[in-house]
Structures are given as structure tokens and as C-alpha cells.
Design a protein around this motif. Structure first.
Motif, mmCIF file in Angstrom:
data_model
loop_
_atom_site.group_PDB
_atom_site.id
_atom_site.type_symbol
_atom_site.label_atom_id
_atom_site.label_comp_id
_atom_site.label_asym_id
_atom_site.label_seq_id
_atom_site.Cartn_x
_atom_site.Cartn_y
_atom_site.Cartn_z
ATOM 1 N N ARG A 91 38.087 46.218 35.094
ATOM 2 C CA ARG A 91 37.633 44.954 34.497
ATOM 3 C C ARG A 91 36.169 45.014 34.060
ATOM 4 O O ARG A 91 35.806 44.485 33.021
ATOM 5 N N VAL A 135 40.455 39.315 29.955
ATOM 6 C CA VAL A 135 39.684 40.134 30.890
ATOM 7 C C VAL A 135 38.891 39.254 31.848
ATOM 8 O O VAL A 135 38.862 39.488 33.064
ATOM 9 N N ALA A 139 39.628 39.067 35.763
ATOM 10 C CA ALA A 139 38.541 39.451 36.656
ATOM 11 C C ALA A 139 38.253 38.347 37.659
ATOM 12 O O ALA A 139 38.005 38.607 38.841
#
Length: 441
Positions: A91, A135, A139
């Protein structure tokens, strides 16, 4: 469906040892929120700088509008394949690459000698935007226990409302005072700083595809799309977003027709953005405990606000009051939809990618439909048509969908989440579950 069917947080395995609740990693979530702030400011900046850009490149303002449309189309087309590709990356590395791409996009526009070079810079930014939300959200959920995923998503989405309420007006004012290149320069510098902050603050975790028990890595996103859950969430997102942007794209003529003066428009839109911050707070408070009920309330409130603004609100005070309700209601929707998607998918990366792509389809379609309505029937029609479309999203929540759900295994703090108890392959076996079971109180 009978009675109140509210979401139940997905539990950790029965043999997991109980422990004290973990504190939210505020600094790390704050960096993710700042990344989304910069992403949204980059996305909408041409809207506030449209006259200056058109004058510099000697084109009509509608041609600068293509910069916004091209950006949305690139995001809609790229979100899912880019998410599948980034599943191979940790990530932190993925987010650093996307933020650096944003910085390059703004730098290209800053130095663009021609209209077409500037448009190419926008296309580069659209590619980055296609991956940033998936993302950032994945994350965020990897940093917290599953039962706090909704709160983490809400904290990350806190970056969106200030981008619209503060970032866009600030960029517009700077462009009017010093020229349009200065806001793009400031955005590029800010994004470089965020690259450094992300590399320092976020933990170095393995790529989600490597922690999942699926092979090959990119199959995770494909498995998620084969079920019914994510397509239904995507459909709901498209319908909601088309309805919202049918009216919101033309909010200025809509407010003018309702009695708001042109010199008060900036304050009215600032109020909308600040009201959106309250919507995010409410979404974070209720997403983990009353997910579907909260989404339905936000949907109904958005539809009622649009009907009121299009047909009932006459005079500036009434119009602004309705605008604030609209801001609170719809600003809660992205967090709620992302959380629904996370619970409907075994692949955390795929959930926000579907929502992101669907949102951008809705933005493009809503702007087009609203333009037709404005030309044919006037500003009020954009709100009424938008309200009808938003209301059409309500029945979608009653359709059966699988409980593939992120969170069947609680990740350790700072580790990437797993793809469900039985891996990505097991997600297909969950297709027989229904939305009724998924959200049964």
C-alpha cells in the motif's frame, strides 16, 4: 424485508484472543485524508479557473470543460484494471506512486504551452485518481480492526469535504489574483510533500495480493466482481451519483433561480462544504452499527432536499437551508457506500475501486443529463430529475447480494487485511447469501 435490518459488524474468528480496543492511528489516517484532499482539489481545480484557462489557451470555456470530462472518463475506465494491477504492490509504495503521478500531472499543466498538452496532463491525473481511493481506503482498513473499518473510512474521507469547501475556493481566489498557474504550482508542491510524508508515516506492509490465499494475485478483484454484491453496490452508486450531479453540476443557476444572489454564491457553496463535514462525522458515527439504515436515511434526505430546492424553496434563506441539508445528506453517502462495498466484497481493494469508477460514471452522466434538463426546462428541472433518480436507488438495497465481507479475519495493526476466511476462492462460495442476512440485526 421486514422490520429494521441493520448491519452487524463482522466478527473476528472465535479463537481470537480478546484484547483492549486499539486506538485509531490518527497520524496515518490523517496522511491518507490529506492524500484524498489533494486528489479532489486536483480534480475540481479547473472548474474554478475556467475563464483564465480558456483565455490563456484561446479556446471556449466549453473546451476547458473537456478537461473535467476527460478526467472522469479516464477514472471510470481505469479504476478496476489499475486496482487489479496495484494489488501486487504494498500500500505504501502504491500510494507514493499515485501521489507522484498527481504531482507530475499538475506540473505538466503548470508548464503547458498548448491546450492539448494541458489536456494530456489532466489525463495523467485521471489515471492517478483511478487508483487513489481504492489504495487509500484499503490502506485505512488495514490499519484498524474490522469492526472499526467504517470509522477509518470516514476519517480518510474527511479530506474530501475541505477540498470542496476550502481548497477549491482558495485555488479560485489565487487564480483570480495571481494567475491560474500558481494554484497548479502549489498543488504540485503539496503533492511532493505528501509523497515524503506517506513514505515516512505509513507502515511497510506486504501487498494485499501476497497476503491473500489466492493465485494469481490479480484474481482477487476478478473474484470480487463475479459475485452479485459489488455489481449491486456499483449500480446503487451510479444511480445515486447521476441524480446528485444532475443537479449539483448546475447548482449555481439552481440557487440563482431560487433567489440566492450572485455575490452570495461563494458563501452558499462554502456552507454546503461545511455541512458536508457534518455529514462525514455522522457517517463515521453510524457506518459500523447502522449501515444500511444510515444509507437509506441519507438517500431519502438527499431526494427530499432536491425536491424542495427544485419546487418549493423560494427566497435565499429557504434555498440555503435546503442546500445545507443536501450537503449533510449526500456527503455521508461516499463513506456509507464504501463501507457497504467493503462488506459485500472479500477483496478490500476492489470495493473502493468499484465505487470510484461508478462515481465517475455518475459524474459524467449527471452533468450531461443536467445540461439537457437545464436547456429544456430550466434550473428547477435539474433538481427534480435528480431527486427522482436518487429515489430510484432505494429499491436496490432490497436485492439479494452475497456476504463476502471484509473482516472475517481481523488483521494485526499495520498489516494488510486478508481476503476472507477462505481466501479469494472462497468468496465465490458465498454467493448464495443475501443482503437480508448480511445486514440482519
Amino acid at each position: 424485508m421486514t422490520g429494521a435490518h441493520l448491519p452487524t459488524p463482522l466478527a473476528a474468528p472465535a479463537d481470537a484472543a480478546p484484547g483492549p480496543p486499539q486506538r485509531l492511528p490518527i497520524l496515518r489516517l490523517g496522511v491518507l485524508a490529506a492524500a484524498l484532499f489533494a486528489a479532489v482539489v486536483t480534480e475540481v481545480m479547473p472548474v474554478g479557473l475556467l475563464p483564465q484557462l480558456a483565455q490563456t489557451f484561446d479556446v471556449g470555456e466549453d473546451r476547458i470543460g473537456w478537461w473535467v470530462s476527460a478526467y472522469a472518463v479516464v477514472v471510470a475506465l481505469s479504476a478496476l484494471p489499475l486496482t487489479a494491477a496495484l494489488a501486487r504492490w504494498p500500500r505504501r509504495r502504491a500510494l507514493v506512486a499515485l501521489l507522484a503521478t498527481y504531482a507530475v500531472s499538475n506540473a505538466v499543466i503548470l508548464m503547458a504551452p498548448t491546450y492539448w498538452v494541458g489536456l494530456a496532463g489532466r489525463v495523467v491525473g485521471g489515471v492517478a485518481h483511478a487508483g487513489i481511493f481504492s489504495v487509500a481506503v484499503s490502506a485505512a482498513v488495514s490499519l484498524v480492526p474490522p469492526e472499526r473499518a467504517g470509522r477509518a473510512v470516514a476519517m480518510v474521507n474527511v479530506g474530501v469535504a475541505p477540498a470542496l469547501a476550502l481548497g477549491l475556493p482558495a485555488a479560485t481566489a489565487a487564480g483570480a489574483t495571481w494567475g491560474w498557474r500558481w494554484p497548479f504550482a502549489a498543488a504540485a508542491v503539496t503533492l511532493v510533500a505528501l509523497v515524503a510524508a506517506t513514505a515516512r508515516v505509513l507502515p511497510a506492509t506486504p501487498a494485499p495480493a501476497r497476503t491473500a490465499r489466492s493465485s494469481p494475485p490479480r484474481a482477487g478483484v476478478l473474484f470480487a466482481l463475479r459475485g452479485r454484491g459489488l455489481p449491486l453496490v456499483g449500480l446503487m452508486t451510479v444511480v445515486l451519483t447521476v441524480g446528485h450531479y444532475t443537479a449539483y453540476t448546475y447548482v449555481t443557476p439552481l440557487l440563482l433561480a431560487s433567489g440566492v444572489r450572485q455575490d452570495g454564491m461563494g458563501l452558499a457553496l462554502l456552507g454546503y462544504g461545511l455541512a458536508g463535514s457534518l455529514g462525514l462525522v455522522l457517517a463515521g458515527a453510524f457506518a459500523d452499527r447502522h449501515l444500511v439504515g444510515s444509507l437509506r436515511v441519507a438517500t431519502v434526505a438527499t431526494a427530499v432536499a432536491l425536491v424542495s430546492l427544485g419546487a418549493l424553496a423560494h427566497g435565499a434563506p429557504a434555498a440555503i437551508a435546503v442546500l445545507l441539508v443536501w450537503g449533510v445528506a449526500f456527503s455521508a453517502v461516499p463513506t456509507l457506500l464504501n463501507t457497504v462495498a467493503l462488506r459485500a466484497s472479500s477483496v478490500p481493494d476492489a470495493a473502493p475501486a468499484v465505487v470510484n469508477a461508478a462515481f465517475n460514471v455518475g459524474i459524467a452522466a449527471g452533468a450531461w443529463l443536467g445540461g439537457l434538463a437545464l436547456e429544456a426546462r430550466g434550473a428547477g428541472a435539474t433538481a427534480l430529475i435528480g431527486a427522482a433518480l436518487v429515489a430510484c436507488a432505494l429499491p436496490v438495497t432490497a436485492f439479494p447480494a452475497p456476504q463476502q465481507g471484509y473482516g472475517q479475519q481481523a488483521p494485526q495493526y499495520g498489516q494488510a487485511p486478508q481476503y476472507g476466511q477462505y481466501g479469494a476462492a472462497g468468496a465465490q462460495a458465498a454467493d448464495a447469501a443475501s443482503l437480508e442476512n448480511m445486514y440482519n440485526a
